[in-house]
Every structure is written in structure tokens, then in C-alpha cells.
Design an enzyme around this catalytic site. Structure first.
Site, PDB file in Angstrom:
ATOM      1  N   ASP A  39       0.918  -1.300   0.068  1.00  0.00           N
ATOM      2  CA  ASP A  39      -0.098   0.183   0.110  1.00  0.00           C
ATOM      3  C   ASP A  39       0.931   1.208  -0.195  1.00  0.00           C
ATOM      4  O   ASP A  39       2.063   1.294   0.726  1.00  0.00           O
ATOM      5  CB  ASP A  39      -0.924  -0.077   1.306  1.00  0.00           C
ATOM      6  N   LEU A  73      -6.742  -4.929  -4.683  1.00  0.00           N
ATOM      7  CA  LEU A  73      -7.716  -3.896  -4.285  1.00  0.00           C
ATOM      8  C   LEU A  73      -6.898  -2.464  -4.567  1.00  0.00           C
ATOM      9  O   LEU A  73      -7.721  -1.717  -4.660  1.00  0.00           O
ATOM     10  CB  LEU A  73      -8.059  -4.203  -2.908  1.00  0.00           C
ATOM     11  N   SER A  82     -15.448  -2.533 -11.023  1.00  0.00           N
ATOM     12  CA  SER A  82     -16.405  -1.347 -10.366  1.00  0.00           C
ATOM     13  C   SER A  82     -17.794  -1.367 -11.001  1.00  0.00           C
ATOM     14  O   SER A  82     -17.944  -1.620 -12.250  1.00  0.00           O
ATOM     15  CB  SER A  82     -15.940  -0.062 -10.496  1.00  0.00           C
ATOM     16  N   TYR A 122     -11.210   5.574 -15.643  1.00  0.00           N
ATOM     17  CA  TYR A 122     -11.327   4.603 -14.423  1.00  0.00           C
ATOM     18  C   TYR A 122     -12.219   3.411 -14.903  1.00  0.00           C
ATOM     19  O   TYR A 122     -11.874   2.249 -14.837  1.00  0.00           O
ATOM     20  CB  TYR A 122     -12.164   5.388 -13.286  1.00  0.00           C
ATOM     21  N   LYS A 164     -10.818  -0.435 -15.349  1.00  0.00           N
ATOM     22  CA  LYS A 164     -11.682  -1.460 -14.756  1.00  0.00           C
ATOM     23  C   LYS A 164     -12.049  -2.562 -15.506  1.00  0.00           C
ATOM     24  O   LYS A 164     -11.826  -3.739 -15.430  1.00  0.00           O
ATOM     25  CB  LYS A 164     -12.636  -0.838 -13.660  1.00  0.00           C
TER      26      LYS A 164
HETATM   27  C1  UD2 Z   1     -19.564   5.174  -7.164  1.00  0.00           C
HETATM   28  C2  UD2 Z   1     -18.163   4.962  -7.039  1.00  0.00           C
HETATM   29  C3  UD2 Z   1     -17.487   5.374  -8.124  1.00  0.00           C
HETATM   30  C4  UD2 Z   1     -17.976   4.768  -9.372  1.00  0.00           C
HETATM   31  C5  UD2 Z   1     -19.181   4.802  -9.512  1.00  0.00           C
HETATM   32  C6  UD2 Z   1     -19.955   4.232 -10.770  1.00  0.00           C
HETATM   33  C7  UD2 Z   1     -18.035   5.165  -4.492  1.00  0.00           C
HETATM   34  C8  UD2 Z   1     -17.403   5.925  -3.729  1.00  0.00           C
HETATM   35  N1  UD2 Z   1     -17.986   5.790  -5.846  1.00  0.00           N
HETATM   36  O1  UD2 Z   1     -19.910   6.625  -7.292  1.00  0.00           O
HETATM   37  O2  UD2 Z   1     -16.003   5.096  -7.591  1.00  0.00           O
HETATM   38  O3  UD2 Z   1     -17.520   3.302  -9.164  1.00  0.00           O
HETATM   39  O4  UD2 Z   1     -19.999   4.459  -8.268  1.00  0.00           O
HETATM   40  O5  UD2 Z   1     -21.039   4.429 -10.866  1.00  0.00           O
HETATM   41  O6  UD2 Z   1     -18.263   3.948  -4.298  1.00  0.00           O
HETATM   42  N2  UD2 Z   1     -23.291  12.888  -3.385  1.00  0.00           N
HETATM   43  C9  UD2 Z   1     -23.902  14.049  -2.553  1.00  0.00           C
HETATM   44  N3  UD2 Z   1     -22.970  14.749  -1.930  1.00  0.00           N
HETATM   45  C10 UD2 Z   1     -21.456  14.231  -1.595  1.00  0.00           C
HETATM   46  C11 UD2 Z   1     -21.166  13.400  -2.142  1.00  0.00           C
HETATM   47  C12 UD2 Z   1     -21.995  12.527  -2.962  1.00  0.00           C
HETATM   48  O7  UD2 Z   1     -25.141  14.554  -3.028  1.00  0.00           O
HETATM   49  O8  UD2 Z   1     -21.132  15.165  -0.725  1.00  0.00           O
HETATM   50  C13 UD2 Z   1     -24.055  12.171  -3.990  1.00  0.00           C
HETATM   51  C14 UD2 Z   1     -23.605  11.656  -5.451  1.00  0.00           C
HETATM   52  O9  UD2 Z   1     -23.662  12.843  -6.172  1.00  0.00           O
HETATM   53  C15 UD2 Z   1     -24.301  10.586  -5.949  1.00  0.00           C
HETATM   54  C16 UD2 Z   1     -24.468   9.947  -4.523  1.00  0.00           C
HETATM   55  O10 UD2 Z   1     -24.228  10.848  -3.446  1.00  0.00           O
HETATM   56  O11 UD2 Z   1     -25.633  10.866  -6.381  1.00  0.00           O
HETATM   57  C17 UD2 Z   1     -23.532   8.642  -4.229  1.00  0.00           C
HETATM   58  O12 UD2 Z   1     -22.175   9.522  -4.518  1.00  0.00           O
HETATM   59  P1  UD2 Z   1     -20.865   8.356  -4.403  1.00  0.00           P
HETATM   60  O13 UD2 Z   1     -19.687   9.333  -4.849  1.00  0.00           O
HETATM   61  O14 UD2 Z   1     -20.699   7.733  -3.146  1.00  0.00           O
HETATM   62  O15 UD2 Z   1     -21.077   7.312  -5.406  1.00  0.00           O
HETATM   63  P2  UD2 Z   1     -21.336   6.951  -6.849  1.00  0.00           P
HETATM   64  O16 UD2 Z   1     -22.406   6.031  -6.730  1.00  0.00           O
HETATM   65  O17 UD2 Z   1     -21.500   8.132  -7.402  1.00  0.00           O
END
Ligand code: UD2
Length: 317
Positions: free
Chosen positions: A31, A75, A121, A145, A149
Site C-alpha cells: 500500500d 484492491l 466496479s 477509471y 476497470k
Molecule cells: C460510485 C463509486 C465510483 C464509481 C461509480 C460508478 C464510491 C465512493 N464511488 O460513485 O467510484 O464506481 O459508483 O457508478 O463508491 N453525493 C452528494 N453529496 C456528496 C457526495 C455525494 O449528494 O457530498 C451524491 C452523489 O452525487 C451521488 C450519490 O451521492 O448521487 C452517491 O455518490 P458516491 O460518490 O458515494 O457514489 P457514486 O455512486 O456516485
């Protein structure tokens, strides 16, 4: 058993390492501590820690040549889509080149390996508008990304088909749990939310930026369930050369998550609403049939997982 876990100080990696050593296994970790922290890993003489990058070919080759591993979990990654958009070349080296290099080493020097598991992912599905994303759904990788992947997955599976290296790949959905680093704006939303709730409870003024209306849905899976899923895949012979969604098959909106956490903390977190993030996906949920065919099913509801996560913060203090 002897394990190699790259990214073993990170979120999923450290949870995996801690479980493996508790079960009596030996673990070697690589890591670079770019997102992970050494303090995430339980102190034990069962862990050998190498601080370095998976881009360091000399480091990888010296470890693979010197040790005999039963299982390898790859990972380590640039884990954020946004980061990959800013640093496409480095992302490619970390997220793809390291996979090919490691597999090639395993082919030569790890004849007794039981399984190599690669973490992909749900990003590979892109914005495909389907209620459930199944492993046979056509992919639409929309960022470096996601492209890396997906390429990583194909390489991993080809190494089984072409050379007999025992491999499987997993597509993580939205994993949450202890040791998830909330420090970047692109950190998992649950880690950002719990960080804000903790601060608020400790008397700090803070707010949460909600991108969109909060009705976007995700398949949130607690990290303990992810570890069970990884184990089911690692020990099954049916999963050789196969890719699996790692999700619960249950949809939860962001508003629901905020409501559950408000209930747990008994506080209302101030919310500032902003427009939807560029490239944000409206709905994301895994089809879980392929994974459940291996005998796995998630045990934590989102409510239970969030409660356990919040309890873990207090246990540490
Ligand atoms: C996830 C994965 C990303 C990628 C993606 C594929 C994580 C952390 N990220 O992104 O790597 O694999 O899926 O689709 O698992 N949000 C807010 N405010 C914040 C942060 C997030 O509203 O401060 C919203 C964001 O806009 C989204 C939701 O929360 O609609 C989830 O966000 P996320 O970054 O945890 O995960 P995601 O699904 O966008």
C-alpha cells in the site's frame, strides 16, 4: 493460509486484512498510503507491510518471487472516477498496468495459487438505464477509471482461460463501512455524511452538500457483507474465470440514507442543495442472482449497516 492484499491499508483492504488475521491467516500488504492509513490495520505479527506503489514493478516482482501465496486480492487502485479524469495516465498505470504485471508474475511464480481476485466496479455499466445491472448487461465505461476497470476484468478472466491462472473479478457497488476515508469530495457519500454527523454532534458547525434532489438511488452494501461475498467467490470453483456483481439487489435513495442517519444521531444535518454532479447516475442497483448462486446473500439491511458503522466510531474512542 498466506494472502497478498494490495491496497491492504485502504477501506475494503483493511477490513479484509483485519478479518483474515483474526482468522489466523498471514497477510502481506502492499500500500502506498495515498488513501489508506497504517492505523486501519490491526497490529499483529501476522502482517507484513510494504509501503509502496503497485506501479513499482521491482517491488511487485520481489514479493511475488519470494513468497508463496494461496490467495491474492488486488484492491489497490485510484478509487475515484473524478481523480481518473484529472490523472488519466497515472490511473491507467495503477488501475490497469499493475493488473497485467501481477498476473504475469503469478503465471510464472505462483503455481500453487488458489485464487487471484480483482476489484472492478459498477462504473463499467456507465449510465445504462436499466432497473437492474446484471453481469450480462452490455457495459458502457464512460471514464478512464471505468475503461481500465473493464480492461482489468477482461485481462484477469483471460489469464484463466489462456493460461489457467485461477482468477475471478468483482464489480463493487456502493460499499460503506468503517475505515472509509471521507477526506475527498469524491469519497463515498456515506463516509462524507457520517463525518458531518459526527462533527455536528461534537458541536462543530457543518452542512452537507446534496447534489440533486436526493432521490437518486444506489445499491449500498456494508463492508462485512462484501468480505463474505469475496470469500464465497474465492472458495468456489464455479467462479473461476467469472465476474460477479457485489451488491445487495436493494435500492436505497440518498434521502433515505440521510433520514436513517438523522434518526441514529438524533440531529438534523443542515443541507445545501446543488445541481446534479456531471455524469451522476440516477439509479444504480445490482442484479444479485449470479452471486447468490454461490450461496451468498447480504445479511445487513442499510439500517443495520449504518447503525453498526456509527457504533464502530464510538467503540474506537
Ligand atoms: C460510485 C463509486 C465510483 C464509481 C461509480 C460508478 C464510491 C465512493 N464511488 O460513485 O467510484 O464506481 O459508483 O457508478 O463508491 N453525493 C452528494 N453529496 C456528496 C457526495 C455525494 O449528494 O457530498 C451524491 C452523489 O452525487 C451521488 C450519490 O451521492 O448521487 C452517491 O455518490 P458516491 O460518490 O458515494 O457514489 P457514486 O455512486 O456516485
Amino acid at each position: 493460509m498466506n494472502y497478498l492484499v494490495t491496497g491492504g491499508a485502504g477501506f475494503i483492504g483493511s477490513n479484509l486484512v483485519n478479518r483474515l488475521v483474526t482468522e489466523g491467516n498471514h497477510v502481506t500488504i502492499i500500500d502506498d498510503l495515498s488513501m489508506g492509513k497504517k492505523c486501519n490495520i490491526r497490529e499483529t505479527d501476522k502482517v507484513k507491510f510494504f509501503e509502496g506503489s503497485v506501479m513499482d514493478k521491482n517491488l511487485l516482482s520481489s514479493i511475488i518471487k519470494a513468497e508463496t501465496f494461496d490467495y491474492i486480492f488486488h484492491l489497490a487502485a485510484v478509487a475515484s472516477v473524478a481523480d481518473s479524469i484529472e490523472r488519466p495516465l497515472e490511473t491507467h498505470k495503477v488501475n490497469y498496468d499493475s493488473v497485467l504485471y501481477l498476473l504475469n508474475l503469478c503465471k510464472k511464480y505462483q503455481p500453487g495459487l488458489k485464487r487471484f481476485i480483482f476489484s472492478s466496479s459498477s462504473a463499467v455499466y456507465g449510465d445504462i438505464d436499466l432497473p437492474f445491472k446484471s453481469e450480462s448487461t452490455p457495459v458502457k465505461p464512460l471514464s478512464q477509471y471505468a475503461v481500465d476497470k473493464y480492461a482489468g476484468e477482461r485481462t484477469v478472466l483471460n489469464f484463466y482461460n489462456l493460461y489457467g491462472v485461477p482468477t475471478s473479478a468483482v464489480r463493487f457497488f456502493n460499499v460503506y463501512g468503517p475505515n472509509q476515508n471521507p477526506s475527498s469530495p469524491y469519497s463515498g457519500v456515506v463516509s462524507i455524511l457520517t463525518d458531518k454527523f459526527q462533527k455536528l454532534r461534537d458541536g462543530e458547525k457543518t452542512y452537507f452538500t446534496l447534489f440533486g434532489d436526493g432521490k437518486q438511488t444506489r445499491d449500498f452494501i456494508f463492508v462485512d457483507d462484501v468480505l463474505n461475498a469475496l470469500n464465497s467467490i474465492a472458495i468456489s470453483s464455479k467462479s473461476l474465470g467469472e465476474v460477479y456483481n457485489v451488491g445487495t439487489g436493494t435500492v436505497t435513495s440518498l434521502n433515505q440514507i440521510i433520514k436513517i442517519l438523522s434518526g441514529i444521531y438524533s440531529i438534523e444535518l443542515p443541507i445545501v442543495q446543488k445541481s446534479v454532479r456531471k455524469g451522476d447516475i440516477r439509479q444504480s442497483v445490482a442484479s444479485k442472482e449470479k452471486l447468490t448462486s454461490l450461496g451468498f446473500d447480504a445479511t445487513y439491511t442499510v439500517n443495520e449497516g449504518l447503525n453498526k458503522l456509527v457504533r464502530s466510531f464510538h467503540e474506537r474512542k
